[in-house]
Design a protein around this motif. Structure first.
Motif, PDB file in Angstrom:
ATOM      1  N   TRP A   1      17.666  53.120  55.023  1.00 22.42           N
ATOM      2  CA  TRP A   1      17.625  51.841  54.321  1.00 22.42           C
ATOM      3  C   TRP A   1      17.827  50.701  55.319  1.00 22.42           C
ATOM      4  CZ3 TRP A   1      21.308  48.016  53.545  1.00 22.42           C
ATOM      5  CH2 TRP A   1      21.055  47.098  52.514  1.00 22.42           C
ATOM      6  N   VAL A   2      18.842  50.836  56.179  1.00 21.09           N
ATOM      7  CA  VAL A   2      19.128  49.811  57.190  1.00 21.09           C
ATOM      8  C   VAL A   2      17.911  49.617  58.088  1.00 21.09           C
ATOM      9  CG1 VAL A   2      20.526  49.274  59.233  1.00 21.09           C
ATOM     10  CG2 VAL A   2      21.632  50.140  57.154  1.00 21.09           C
ATOM     11  N   ASN A   3      17.370  50.711  58.623  1.00 18.51           N
ATOM     12  CA  ASN A   3      16.223  50.616  59.534  1.00 18.51           C
ATOM     13  C   ASN A   3      15.016  49.993  58.850  1.00 18.51           C
ATOM     14  OD1 ASN A   3      17.740  51.811  61.566  1.00 18.51           O
ATOM     15  ND2 ASN A   3      16.987  53.863  61.120  1.00 18.51           N
ATOM     16  N   GLY A   4      14.807  50.348  57.588  1.00 19.31           N
ATOM     17  CA  GLY A   4      13.681  49.787  56.849  1.00 19.31           C
ATOM     18  C   GLY A   4      13.810  48.287  56.650  1.00 19.31           C
ATOM     19  N   LEU A   5      15.006  47.821  56.302  1.00 22.90           N
ATOM     20  CA  LEU A   5      15.193  46.376  56.122  1.00 22.90           C
ATOM     21  C   LEU A   5      15.050  45.631  57.442  1.00 22.90           C
ATOM     22  CD1 LEU A   5      18.028  45.992  53.457  1.00 22.90           C
ATOM     23  CD2 LEU A   5      15.588  45.560  53.199  1.00 22.90           C
ATOM     24  N   LEU A   6      15.572  46.226  58.512  1.00 22.01           N
ATOM     25  CA  LEU A   6      15.424  45.583  59.825  1.00 22.01           C
ATOM     26  C   LEU A   6      13.953  45.451  60.207  1.00 22.01           C
ATOM     27  CD1 LEU A   6      18.243  47.169  62.017  1.00 22.01           C
ATOM     28  CD2 LEU A   6      18.013  44.776  61.337  1.00 22.01           C
ATOM     29  N   SER A   7      13.188  46.491  59.977  1.00 27.19           N
ATOM     30  CA  SER A   7      11.787  46.492  60.405  1.00 27.19           C
ATOM     31  C   SER A   7      10.924  45.516  59.621  1.00 27.19           C
ATOM     32  CB  SER A   7      11.205  47.905  60.300  1.00 27.19           C
ATOM     33  OG  SER A   7      11.013  48.267  58.948  1.00 27.19           O
ATOM     34  N   ARG A   8      11.391  45.083  58.463  1.00 27.37           N
ATOM     35  CA  ARG A   8      10.607  44.170  57.618  1.00 27.37           C
ATOM     36  C   ARG A   8      10.972  42.699  57.831  1.00 27.37           C
ATOM     37  NH1 ARG A   8      10.929  49.007  54.599  1.00 27.37           N
ATOM     38  NH2 ARG A   8       9.058  49.458  53.373  1.00 27.37           N
ATOM     39  N   ARG A   9      11.929  42.414  58.675  1.00 28.15           N
ATOM     40  CA  ARG A   9      12.271  41.008  58.924  1.00 28.15           C
ATOM     41  C   ARG A   9      11.075  40.308  59.532  1.00 28.15           C
ATOM     42  NH1 ARG A   9      17.570  40.234  62.376  1.00 28.15           N
ATOM     43  NH2 ARG A   9      16.547  41.761  63.672  1.00 28.15           N
ATOM     44  N   PRO A  10      10.890  39.022  59.297  1.00 27.65           N
ATOM     45  CA  PRO A  10      11.741  38.092  58.553  1.00 27.65           C
ATOM     46  C   PRO A  10      11.397  38.098  57.057  1.00 27.65           C
ATOM     47  CG  PRO A  10       9.968  36.865  59.571  1.00 27.65           C
ATOM     48  CD  PRO A  10       9.793  38.321  59.983  1.00 27.65           C
ATOM     49  N   TYR A  11      12.369  37.680  56.276  1.00 29.38           N
ATOM     50  CA  TYR A  11      12.215  37.557  54.826  1.00 29.38           C
ATOM     51  C   TYR A  11      12.089  36.087  54.489  1.00 29.38           C
ATOM     52  CZ  TYR A  11      13.629  42.388  54.868  1.00 29.38           C
ATOM     53  OH  TYR A  11      13.677  43.734  55.120  1.00 29.38           O
ATOM     54  N   ASP A  12      11.148  35.776  53.598  1.00 30.64           N
ATOM     55  CA  ASP A  12      10.954  34.362  53.257  1.00 30.64           C
ATOM     56  C   ASP A  12      11.867  33.887  52.132  1.00 30.64           C
ATOM     57  OD1 ASP A  12       9.699  35.568  51.104  1.00 30.64           O
ATOM     58  OD2 ASP A  12       7.728  34.687  51.483  1.00 30.64           O
ATOM     59  N   SER A  13      12.580  34.825  51.495  1.00 27.26           N
ATOM     60  CA  SER A  13      13.506  34.443  50.437  1.00 27.26           C
ATOM     61  C   SER A  13      14.476  35.597  50.182  1.00 27.26           C
ATOM     62  CB  SER A  13      12.760  34.118  49.146  1.00 27.26           C
ATOM     63  OG  SER A  13      12.165  35.301  48.628  1.00 27.26           O
ATOM     64  N   THR A  14      15.555  35.291  49.486  1.00 23.55           N
ATOM     65  CA  THR A  14      16.491  36.337  49.076  1.00 23.55           C
ATOM     66  C   THR A  14      15.800  37.321  48.151  1.00 23.55           C
ATOM     67  OG1 THR A  14      18.363  34.829  49.335  1.00 23.55           O
ATOM     68  CG2 THR A  14      18.730  36.787  47.979  1.00 23.55           C
ATOM     69  N   ASP A  15      14.927  36.822  47.283  1.00 20.73           N
ATOM     70  CA  ASP A  15      14.186  37.715  46.387  1.00 20.73           C
ATOM     71  C   ASP A  15      13.347  38.719  47.166  1.00 20.73           C
ATOM     72  OD1 ASP A  15      15.258  36.530  44.124  1.00 20.73           O
ATOM     73  OD2 ASP A  15      13.500  35.256  43.755  1.00 20.73           O
ATOM     74  N   ALA A  16      12.738  38.286  48.260  1.00 19.08           N
ATOM     75  CA  ALA A  16      11.944  39.198  49.087  1.00 19.08           C
ATOM     76  C   ALA A  16      12.834  40.260  49.739  1.00 19.08           C
ATOM     77  CB  ALA A  16      11.182  38.409  50.153  1.00 19.08           C
ATOM     78  N   LEU A  17      14.009  39.857  50.173  1.00 21.32           N
ATOM     79  CA  LEU A  17      14.972  40.797  50.753  1.00 21.32           C
ATOM     80  C   LEU A  17      15.395  41.821  49.705  1.00 21.32           C
ATOM     81  CD1 LEU A  17      16.915  41.674  53.067  1.00 21.32           C
ATOM     82  CD2 LEU A  17      18.513  39.940  52.194  1.00 21.32           C
ATOM     83  N   LEU A  18      15.688  41.366  48.483  1.00 17.94           N
ATOM     84  CA  LEU A  18      16.107  42.270  47.415  1.00 17.94           C
ATOM     85  C   LEU A  18      14.974  43.217  47.010  1.00 17.94           C
ATOM     86  CD1 LEU A  18      18.172  39.813  45.182  1.00 17.94           C
ATOM     87  CD2 LEU A  18      19.013  41.411  46.920  1.00 17.94           C
ATOM     88  N   ALA A  19      13.750  42.716  46.989  1.00 15.99           N
ATOM     89  CA  ALA A  19      12.603  43.569  46.650  1.00 15.99           C
ATOM     90  C   ALA A  19      12.404  44.648  47.710  1.00 15.99           C
ATOM     91  CB  ALA A  19      11.336  42.721  46.497  1.00 15.99           C
TER      92      ALA A  19
END
Length: 175
Positions: free
Chosen positions: A33-51
């Protein structure tokens, strides 16, 4: 209408991987989960981060979920000195001693049945509701419980990630 990132999310998007990884591991201990979120940065909104979190949560294996659960203390026993753990488990703080003792027994029965801590998004729940939830979930099959845990972990991650998006600093943010 497109949301713009919060200052905390902007800092998170541009933080060195080591700082962002450390902050995310405080949210959820599952490495995938951590690696996946890191690899998807940057996020344009909190909603995008949560999705993104939700999509990654849906893909976690049983082993990944076990890794995530290992980062959570039992209900009724928050990590000493950890404000996140104490805040999330506030509902147990004022419970009568008999209820705390009952929760200890239920936690042990749950752990014996499923092999891991009882995980629930405890934010805002009373001690009685926490007790009732563990009682109810003891009747689940292992497969039902794994999916229930996945949902609870997703709710916990939403709360913690929302706080991270508001308060992230390079020095770290307690989710």
């Amino acid at each position: 209408m497109t949301q713009s990132p919060t200052p905390g999310l902007t800092r998170f998007n541009h933080a060195p991987d080591s700082a962002a990884r450390s902050a995310l591991r405080e949210v959820c201990a599952a490495s995938e989960w951590v690696n996946g979120l890191l690899s998807r940065r940057p996020y344009d909104s909190t909603d995008a981060l949560l999705a993104a979190s939700d999509a990654l949560m849906a893909e976690l294996t049983a082993d990944d979920l076990a890794e995530a659960m290992a980062g959570h203390p039992p209900i009724g026993r928050p990590v000493p000195g950890d404000p996140v753990s104490s805040r999330e488990q506030r509902g147990m703080a004022g419970a009568p001693p008999e209820l705390k003792e009952e929760m200890l027994g239920l936690n042990l029965a749950y752990q014996e049945r499923f092999g891991h801590v009882f995980l629930i998004c405890a934010t805002g729940l009373t001690a009685e509701r926490l007790r009732d939830a563990v009682r109810d979930r003891l009747g689940n099959t292992p497969d039902q419980e794994r999916e229930t845990v996945r949902g609870e972990l997703g709710r916990i991650n939403h709360i913690r990630l929302s706080r991270l998006a508001e308060a992230f600093t390079a020095e770290g943010a307690r989710a």
